[in-house]
Design a protein around this motif. Structure first.
Motif, mmCIF file in Angstrom:
data_model
loop_
_atom_site.group_PDB
_atom_site.id
_atom_site.type_symbol
_atom_site.label_atom_id
_atom_site.label_comp_id
_atom_site.label_asym_id
_atom_site.label_seq_id
_atom_site.Cartn_x
_atom_site.Cartn_y
_atom_site.Cartn_z
ATOM 1 N N ALA A 55 19.070 -34.397 10.979
ATOM 2 C CA ALA A 55 18.649 -35.555 10.196
ATOM 3 C C ALA A 55 19.425 -36.797 10.592
ATOM 4 C CB ALA A 55 18.838 -35.280 8.710
ATOM 5 N N GLN A 56 18.818 -37.932 10.283
ATOM 6 C CA GLN A 56 19.504 -39.207 10.416
ATOM 7 C C GLN A 56 19.596 -39.817 9.020
ATOM 8 O OE1 GLN A 56 18.510 -41.790 13.694
ATOM 9 N NE2 GLN A 56 18.497 -43.564 12.349
ATOM 10 N N LEU A 57 20.816 -40.209 8.626
ATOM 11 C CA LEU A 57 21.058 -40.721 7.287
ATOM 12 C C LEU A 57 21.598 -42.138 7.369
ATOM 13 C CD1 LEU A 57 22.803 -37.464 6.783
ATOM 14 C CD2 LEU A 57 21.016 -38.048 5.164
ATOM 15 N N TYR A 58 21.371 -42.894 6.291
ATOM 16 C CA TYR A 58 21.733 -44.299 6.299
ATOM 17 C C TYR A 58 22.456 -44.667 5.007
ATOM 18 C CZ TYR A 58 21.175 -49.371 6.662
ATOM 19 O OH TYR A 58 21.406 -50.719 6.736
ATOM 20 N N LEU A 59 23.600 -45.331 5.141
ATOM 21 C CA LEU A 59 24.326 -45.838 3.983
ATOM 22 C C LEU A 59 23.959 -47.307 3.814
ATOM 23 C CD1 LEU A 59 27.846 -44.276 4.600
ATOM 24 C CD2 LEU A 59 25.941 -43.360 3.298
ATOM 25 N N ASN A 60 23.310 -47.628 2.710
ATOM 26 C CA ASN A 60 22.783 -48.985 2.564
ATOM 27 C C ASN A 60 23.423 -49.767 1.430
ATOM 28 O OD1 ASN A 60 21.722 -47.595 0.440
ATOM 29 N ND2 ASN A 60 19.583 -48.070 0.868
ATOM 30 N N GLN A 61 24.453 -49.236 0.819
ATOM 31 C CA GLN A 61 25.114 -49.962 -0.267
ATOM 32 C C GLN A 61 26.181 -50.885 0.297
ATOM 33 O OE1 GLN A 61 26.298 -47.663 -3.720
ATOM 34 N NE2 GLN A 61 28.177 -48.839 -3.925
#
Length: 276
Positions: A55-61
């Motif tokens: 998977a590819q995950l993204y931190l957007n905070q």
């Protein structure tokens, strides 16, 4: 020092690391931050050394804007395996990319290399894999958002099927904020409190207290509340203004104080009416 925990959103579920199809069951990775669970199920047995891109995950905070320095940055992945045969185990693979280009590889490979590094062994019970991402991150990079690729690197002496489950994927950053000084002063007739040095973003209470015979008028910025709060984002200074409560006019001139000989009068009476 302040700490922020950021849960990850899934950008895409991937399985490009091998030639067989695979799926996540029991919910997508996007639901993990809400306590969900997702299990990756292989459709075929894997040979030793196979690297599976999960998977590819993204931190957007957003991170705070006034970080002085980043003390610690980790990716925490809670996962488990269904495979526990002696001599056959799996390692978590990981790679982090900042939006815009730079890759961070904890194994020490050069910046920009898309190489999965081995993590800790995946257990058959829930364990938290801690990936140390270091402290070499600029504020621009942190604010831009960070993308992670997660995978499983399989070791085995035989071909086998392998499931891996994830939940509560998150990142944790420990940082030092910039500090600012709040300076307070007062005119005659009162005192102030709340001055000091604070972390950026601290909410500070300013208190202006008049002495007997005086009243609070205003702060130097025009605020008329004796007790007020401010959010400190820079070095700041405020003055509290006070004035006598009583008023005595001689002709058209206002007298601030009245003296009887050399003694300051606390009150002057005309008949039975107190003037000061």
């Amino acid at each position: 020092m302040p700490t922020v925990t950021i849960y990850a959103d899934s950008v895409a579920d991937q399985n490009s690391g091998h030639s067989y199809s695979s799926i996540f069951s029991g919910g997508s990775l996007q639901g993990l931050k809400n306590g969900g669970e997702a299990t990756y199920s292989s459709s075929s047995a894997f040979r030793t050394g196979t690297l599976i891109n999960l998977a590819q995950l993204y931190l957007n905070q957003d991170f705070p804007t006034d970080i002085e320095r980043l003390n610690r940055f980790e990716l925490l992945v809670e996962c488990k395996s269904n495979y526990n045969q002696t001599g056959n185990y799996s390692n978590l693979a990981y790679n982090a990319k900042i939006s815009g280009g730079r890759y961070v590889n904890p194994s020490g490979s050069s910046s920009g290399a898309l190489i999965m590094a081995e993590g800790g062994q995946i257990d058959t019970s829930w364990t938290t894999q801690t990936i140390d991402l270091g402290t070499d991150w600029s504020m621009d990079e942190l604010q831009a958002g960070i993308s992670f690729r997660l995978g499983v690197y399989l070791y085995s002496t035989i071909f086998y099927y392998h499931d891996i489950s994830f939940r509560n994927i998150r990142a944790q950053a420990e940082y030092t904020l910039k500090r600012y000084t709040l300076t307070l002063s007062a005119t005659e007739g009162g005192t102030v409190s709340g001055a000091g040095t604070y972390d950026s973003g601290t909410v500070v209470t300013l208190q202006a207290t008049p002495q007997p015979g005086y009243r609070f008028v205003r702060w130097s910025d025009g605020n008329t509340n004796a007790a007020r709060t401010i959010t400190l984002t820079s070095n700041s200074s405020y003055t509290a203004y006070f004035e006598p409560v009583s008023k005595l006019y001689i002709g058209t001139t206002r007298a601030a104080v009245v003296y009887l000989g050399t003694q300051k009068a606390a009150g002057v009476y005309i008949g039975t009416t107190k003037v000061l």
